[in-house]
Scaffold this motif. Structure first.
Motif, PDB file in Angstrom:
ATOM      1  N   ALA A 680       0.831  -1.209   0.000  1.00  0.00           N
ATOM      2  CA  ALA A 680       0.000   0.000   0.000  1.00  0.00           C
ATOM      3  C   ALA A 680       0.863   1.256   0.000  1.00  0.00           C
ATOM      4  O   ALA A 680       0.634   2.192  -0.771  1.00  0.00           O
ATOM      5  CB  ALA A 680      -0.931   0.005   1.215  1.00  0.00           C
ATOM      6  N   LEU A 751      -9.230  -2.700   7.168  1.00  0.00           N
ATOM      7  CA  LEU A 751     -10.062  -1.630   6.638  1.00  0.00           C
ATOM      8  C   LEU A 751      -9.516  -0.250   7.022  1.00  0.00           C
ATOM      9  O   LEU A 751      -9.549   0.690   6.227  1.00  0.00           O
ATOM     10  CB  LEU A 751     -11.502  -1.775   7.147  1.00  0.00           C
ATOM     11  CG  LEU A 751     -12.222  -3.077   6.765  1.00  0.00           C
ATOM     12  CD1 LEU A 751     -13.628  -3.090   7.358  1.00  0.00           C
ATOM     13  CD2 LEU A 751     -12.282  -3.241   5.250  1.00  0.00           C
ATOM     14  N   ILE A 754      -6.253   1.018   4.899  1.00  0.00           N
ATOM     15  CA  ILE A 754      -6.510   1.469   3.530  1.00  0.00           C
ATOM     16  C   ILE A 754      -7.289   2.783   3.536  1.00  0.00           C
ATOM     17  O   ILE A 754      -7.043   3.677   2.703  1.00  0.00           O
ATOM     18  CB  ILE A 754      -7.250   0.392   2.709  1.00  0.00           C
ATOM     19  CG1 ILE A 754      -7.453   0.865   1.269  1.00  0.00           C
ATOM     20  CG2 ILE A 754      -8.587   0.025   3.323  1.00  0.00           C
ATOM     21  CD1 ILE A 754      -6.193   1.215   0.524  1.00  0.00           C
ATOM     22  N   LEU A 755      -8.217   2.950   4.484  1.00  0.00           N
ATOM     23  CA  LEU A 755      -8.938   4.222   4.588  1.00  0.00           C
ATOM     24  C   LEU A 755      -7.981   5.352   4.980  1.00  0.00           C
ATOM     25  O   LEU A 755      -8.108   6.480   4.484  1.00  0.00           O
ATOM     26  CB  LEU A 755     -10.080   4.110   5.607  1.00  0.00           C
ATOM     27  CG  LEU A 755     -11.310   3.317   5.140  1.00  0.00           C
ATOM     28  CD1 LEU A 755     -12.294   3.131   6.292  1.00  0.00           C
ATOM     29  CD2 LEU A 755     -11.991   4.022   3.969  1.00  0.00           C
ATOM     30  N   LEU A 758      -6.088   6.294   1.805  1.00  0.00           N
ATOM     31  CA  LEU A 758      -6.908   7.068   0.876  1.00  0.00           C
ATOM     32  C   LEU A 758      -7.121   8.499   1.361  1.00  0.00           C
ATOM     33  O   LEU A 758      -7.247   9.427   0.559  1.00  0.00           O
ATOM     34  CB  LEU A 758      -8.265   6.383   0.681  1.00  0.00           C
ATOM     35  CG  LEU A 758      -8.236   5.032  -0.062  1.00  0.00           C
ATOM     36  CD1 LEU A 758      -9.624   4.400  -0.070  1.00  0.00           C
ATOM     37  CD2 LEU A 758      -7.717   5.213  -1.485  1.00  0.00           C
ATOM     38  N   GLY A 778      -5.421   2.546  -5.386  1.00  0.00           N
ATOM     39  CA  GLY A 778      -5.970   2.729  -4.040  1.00  0.00           C
ATOM     40  C   GLY A 778      -7.356   2.129  -3.908  1.00  0.00           C
ATOM     41  O   GLY A 778      -7.663   1.449  -2.918  1.00  0.00           O
ATOM     42  N   VAL A 779      -8.201   2.368  -4.915  1.00  0.00           N
ATOM     43  CA  VAL A 779      -9.560   1.813  -4.894  1.00  0.00           C
ATOM     44  C   VAL A 779      -9.504   0.289  -4.999  1.00  0.00           C
ATOM     45  O   VAL A 779     -10.213  -0.432  -4.286  1.00  0.00           O
ATOM     46  CB  VAL A 779     -10.395   2.408  -6.051  1.00  0.00           C
ATOM     47  CG1 VAL A 779     -11.765   1.752  -6.104  1.00  0.00           C
ATOM     48  CG2 VAL A 779     -10.533   3.911  -5.876  1.00  0.00           C
ATOM     49  N   TRP A 781      -7.088  -1.620  -4.053  1.00  0.00           N
ATOM     50  CA  TRP A 781      -6.577  -2.156  -2.793  1.00  0.00           C
ATOM     51  C   TRP A 781      -7.650  -2.146  -1.705  1.00  0.00           C
ATOM     52  O   TRP A 781      -7.695  -3.042  -0.854  1.00  0.00           O
ATOM     53  CB  TRP A 781      -5.344  -1.366  -2.348  1.00  0.00           C
ATOM     54  CG  TRP A 781      -4.447  -2.124  -1.415  1.00  0.00           C
ATOM     55  CD1 TRP A 781      -4.105  -1.789  -0.137  1.00  0.00           C
ATOM     56  CD2 TRP A 781      -3.770  -3.353  -1.685  1.00  0.00           C
ATOM     57  NE1 TRP A 781      -3.271  -2.722   0.414  1.00  0.00           N
ATOM     58  CE2 TRP A 781      -3.049  -3.693  -0.518  1.00  0.00           C
ATOM     59  CE3 TRP A 781      -3.711  -4.197  -2.783  1.00  0.00           C
ATOM     60  CZ2 TRP A 781      -2.284  -4.851  -0.441  1.00  0.00           C
ATOM     61  CZ3 TRP A 781      -2.942  -5.340  -2.703  1.00  0.00           C
ATOM     62  CH2 TRP A 781      -2.234  -5.652  -1.545  1.00  0.00           C
ATOM     63  N   MET A 782      -8.519  -1.151  -1.741  1.00  0.00           N
ATOM     64  CA  MET A 782      -9.604  -1.112  -0.764  1.00  0.00           C
ATOM     65  C   MET A 782     -10.527  -2.324  -0.951  1.00  0.00           C
ATOM     66  O   MET A 782     -10.913  -2.980   0.020  1.00  0.00           O
ATOM     67  CB  MET A 782     -10.402   0.183  -0.926  1.00  0.00           C
ATOM     68  CG  MET A 782     -11.520   0.326   0.110  1.00  0.00           C
ATOM     69  SD  MET A 782     -12.560   1.744  -0.195  1.00  0.00           S
ATOM     70  CE  MET A 782     -13.401   1.206  -1.689  1.00  0.00           C
ATOM     71  N   MET A 785      -8.876  -5.379   0.390  1.00  0.00           N
ATOM     72  CA  MET A 785      -8.960  -5.453   1.854  1.00  0.00           C
ATOM     73  C   MET A 785     -10.354  -5.889   2.310  1.00  0.00           C
ATOM     74  O   MET A 785     -10.495  -6.669   3.258  1.00  0.00           O
ATOM     75  CB  MET A 785      -8.617  -4.081   2.474  1.00  0.00           C
ATOM     76  CG  MET A 785      -7.173  -3.634   2.268  1.00  0.00           C
ATOM     77  SD  MET A 785      -5.953  -4.815   2.873  1.00  0.00           S
ATOM     78  CE  MET A 785      -5.496  -5.644   1.356  1.00  0.00           C
TER      79      MET A 785
END
Length: 838
Positions: A680, A751, A754-755, A758, A778-779, A781-782, A785
């Motif tokens: 990430a 969670l 990753i938030l 972002l 990024g999206v 990877w979200m 997750m």
């Protein structure tokens, strides 16, 4: 003859060499001959630099300490009878090795491509035309064009020499210039320094010009024979890369201490020894910060490709790091600020302005021009008067230098020498034999033309019994060439953009004061003009005081530009210098970032520079600075996220330790967390778009960031998520059981991290304005997750391996609510900040 051509070519008359290789010097090789000669003699590569193979990268990765640590955890898991955990660990080792392979493979290829983009070029004659090609494309039989400031691309037998002198210190260690003569006869046993009829790869033309036929390329050249034992390309480290290595080592010591203390205390509190041993090894893997050097290398490497799209080639990663922090740009005028489309307007003569010269003056001015013109000024005059020297060629060629701010082409004239001088109009007019009134009239005409922004160059002749003049005097004035070179479109806006970004632009030129001032005003730079003479009359303290009011410098010499750079650096400016000539080399090298012109720049200027402006256009400088700033911004944000994540995890282990309850993660989960976090931090941030306001404020130096500001950002970014996850874990532990609590902690972390990423990837622009899908990785990877979280809590087959369990809806709602609140407050702050500005 063929054997001699390869072994002792310097002993063979040039006519026989040309005949044997079937080359006409004025025509050069044909395309078919190029292919034939390349097949016979190979490419002109000194060292074949290829990126590492996949096998080599894998073998290297397996031997790394972190990989050995993972393997040790897997082996101990088998020994301790934790078969499920051991199998999971082996899979994680494979994942880690794959990620390492991808990162190293990608970085290797990027660095290899960067070196190819910055490959030097040489001018040759092919198919009857002068062409510029990459030096590795040169073949035996090519006709090299040699001129001042050019690096010789291959070993070659000279065909024509006009005052040619070469610096061969790279081969012989001899620092004095070596005079060359194409007609000298050299014996077979002559050393390199004694081969006056030859030039060699890696040496540099100091003065004069000529042509030569290539006789040895690649590892058959003298330079190639010396360099043969060197393999691969050197890994140049930037200041930030070195700082990251040092930071990683310092944090590693802290990490090792922490990773020992935490499981040791756990053991003394009654936790299982085998579990604590595995926890110790896993925490060591987790806490040692390996990513910062990778993040900065990837950020700078990808920025290099973005720069290439803007006509800026990065020779060194250091140049990208530097351009992102620049606070002052020192630029030449001709070719960067102006279009480099020089056209001759008229000549100023004693008889008055004219567009057509009398034949006697025209013949003399032609003799003042080099045979192979590189500079736009010479090319403009050649277009107007031609270049037919009627077989007259200079015996000596003294180019512009700091000690001699004029050019002197010397011709034999009976028992004396005829010197054709090119230089600035005032000096040549004042040192001429013209009557005082004529001098005044001409200088006034020069001032009038300069006030229109014209470029002016004067020509004169003097006869002497000396081969080299000590000074200019008793000159016979010929004419002043008046040339127009319009300002490039967009330069005014570019300079305004730099000013808005807190970057000063200094125009430093050898041109007339009025020319410099007129062009400066046209591009939006006003203020007092400082001449070279005034510059020399001031000490450093006085100059520092003047720099606040003056950023236009006229009639400047190379060492004066060098001194200006040093003074700006004393004022804590980060200086970029744009230059093209041999004489710009000291300033380019002294600058924090040297930028060479790609079209009119000499090989020496390109060699000492960090970046090359391929189309010589100043308009690309703001783009380059914005890209450099973005690379450093993304690195800072990636580093902040990575260390914030470490900080959060540290708190997640310390709090349960003090409460006397089990740790939130088992060893296998710790390794998984580190792998996911590494990917990430090294990908999301490196691929992030430019900040909208990146060129609307001055920038913070990276060295200033790596201290208290970084610590504050780490605490500010991570504390809320750390408290939130610890709260979720502790409350679940006391309300449910260990498995449920650890599952809650794992899902909250997956969670939450990753938030956090972002939210941190843009410092000023909210996601709502940028667009949620702006960073595709990024999206992606979200969703990865979310998928891992769902699998870990919904697929019972995985429970024994991941040590997870099913979570009820109430816990899911608590997790989602808390991680959103603990990370999205950053977005709320951005929105509030924007509303305040509006």
């Amino acid at each position: 003859m063929k054997d001699n051509l390869q072994k002792s070519w310097w002993t063979i008359p040039k006519e026989k060499i040309v005949e044997s290789l079937h080359v006409e010097p004025k025509q050069g090789l044909s395309d078919a001959q190029v292919v034939e000669h390349r097949t016979q003699h190979g490419y002109n590569d000194i060292l074949e630099t290829k990126p590492r193979s996949i096998i080599n990268i894998i073998l290297e990765s397996v031997q790394e300490p972190m990989m050995l640590l993972l393997l040790a955890i897997a082996v101990l898991s088998f020994i301790f009878g934790k078969i499920g955990g051991a199998i999971a660990m082996v899979l994680e080792v494979v994942m880690y090795a794959t990620l390492e392979l991808i990162n190293k493979f990608r970085t290797d290829r990027i660095m290899f491509e960067l070196k190819n983009m910055a490959h030097p070029t040489a001018k040759v004659i092919r198919n009857g035309k002068e062409v510029e090609i990459k030096t590795n494309e040169i073949v035996v039989g090519d006709i090299l064009i040699l001129s001042q400031g050019v690096f010789v691309a291959a070993d070659a037998r000279l065909l024509l020499t006009h005052g040619l002198s070469v610096n061969e210190s790279s081969l012989t260690g001899e620092s004095l210039p070596i005079e060359k003569d194409a007609n000298v006869v050299v014996g077979q046993s002559a050393s390199i320094a004694e081969r006056k009829n030859s030039v060699f790869s890696g040496t540099m033309i100091l003065n004069g010009e000529g042509t030569a036929i290539v006789m040895a390329v690649g590892q058959q050249s003298e330079f190639g024979k010396i360099a043969e034992h060197v393999q691969g390309y050197q890994d140049e480290r930037t200041v930030v890369q070195i700082a990251m290595d040092q930071l990683a080592k310092a944090l590693a010591i802290f990490a090792v201490v922490i990773s020992v203390i935490i499981p040791a205390i756990g053991f003394f509190r009654g936790l299982e020894l085998q579990e604590m041993v595995l926890t110790w090894l896993a925490l060591t893997f987790l806490m040692i910060p390996c990513q910062p050097p990778i993040i900065i290398t990837m950020a700078l490497s990808l920025a290099a490709f973005m720069l290439a799209k803007k006509q800026v080639v990065a020779k060194r990663l250091f140049g990208i790091e530097g351009i992102g922090q620049v606070t002052a740009v020192v630029s030449d005028k001709t070719g960067t600020i102006t279009e480099s489309k020089m056209t001759l307007d008229l000549f100023l003569t004693v008889s008055g302005p004219t567009k057509v010269l009398p034949e006697d003056l025209k013949e003399k001015i032609i003799l003042a021009l080099p045979d192979y013109c590189n500079h736009v000024t010479d090319k403009a005059v050649v277009v107007a008067v031609g270049n037919d020297k009627k077989n007259n060629h200079p015996v000596k060629f003294f180019g512009f230098s700091d000690k001699q701010p004029w050019r002197d082409l010397v011709y034999k004239d009976g028992n004396s020498f005829m010197h054709l001088i090119t230089g600035n109009p005032e000096t040549i007019i004042n040192e001429s034999t013209l009557p005082v009134e004529s001098k005044k009239s001409l200088i006034e005409q020069v001032r009038q033309q300069a006030s229109l922004g014209s470029k002016l160059t004067a020509y004169a002749v003097v006869y002497s019994d000396k081969e080299q003049l000590d000074a200019l005097q008793n000159l016979t004035f010929l004419a002043v060439a008046v040339m127009k070179d319009p300002v490039r479109p967009g330069v005014k806006d570019a300079i305004a953009t730099l000013a808005q970004a807190g970057i000063k632009t200094f125009i430093v030129t050898g041109d007339h004061t009025l020319t410099a001032q007129t062009i400066a005003l046209e591009v939006g730079i006003s203020g007092k003009v400082i001449t070279g003479e005034q510059f020399d009359s001031m000490d450093d303290k006085e100059l520092m005081g003047q720099l606040g009011q003056s950023n236009i410098f006229a009639r400047m010499e190379p060492m004066q530009k060098f001194r200006l750079v040093q003074i700006l650096k004393q004022q804590q400016e980060i200086v970029a210098v744009i230059g093209d000539g041999v004489n710009d080399a000291p300033a380019l090298k002294a600058a924090d970032v040297g930028i060479a012109m790609g079209q009119i720049g000499t090989d020496l200027a390109k060699e000492v520079s960090d970046l090359i402006l391929t189309d010589d256009n100043y308009v690309h400088i703001p783009d380059a600075i914005a890209i450099g700033r973005t690379a450093l911004d993304n690195f800072k944000k990636g580093l902040t996220f990575y260390l914030s994540a470490k900080f959060i995890l540290l708190i997640m282990f310390i709090v349960p330790l003090f409460l006397g309850i089990p740790f939130p993660f088992i060893p296998m989960q710790i390794i998984l967390i580190e792998l996911l976090m590494d990917l990430a931090s090294s990908t999301i941030f490196v691929l992030e778009d430019i900040e909208p306001e990146v060129m609307q404020h001055s920038t913070q130096r990276i060295t200033e960031f790596l201290g208290k500001p970084l610590l504050l950002k780490i605490f500010k970014s991570g504390i809320a998520l750390a408290v939130g996850i610890v709260f979720l874990y502790v409350s679940a532990y006391y309300r449910y059981d260990v498995a449920t609590a650890q599952t809650v902690a794992l899902v909250a972390w997956l969670l939450g991290h990753i938030l956090l990423a972002l939210n941190l990837k843009q410092e000023h622009q909210p996601l709502t304005k940028q667009g949620f899908f702006a960073n595709y990785f990024g999206v992606f990877w979200m969703f990865v997750m979310i998928g891992i979280s769902w699998l870990a809590t919904s697929v019972s087959f995985l429970y024994p391996y991941l040590k997870t369990t099913f979570l009820p809806v109430t816990l899911w709602l608590q997790i989602i609510g808390i991680v959103l609140a603990a990370t999205c407050w950053i977005e709320v702050v951005k929105l509030v900040r924007i509303k305040k500005v509006v």
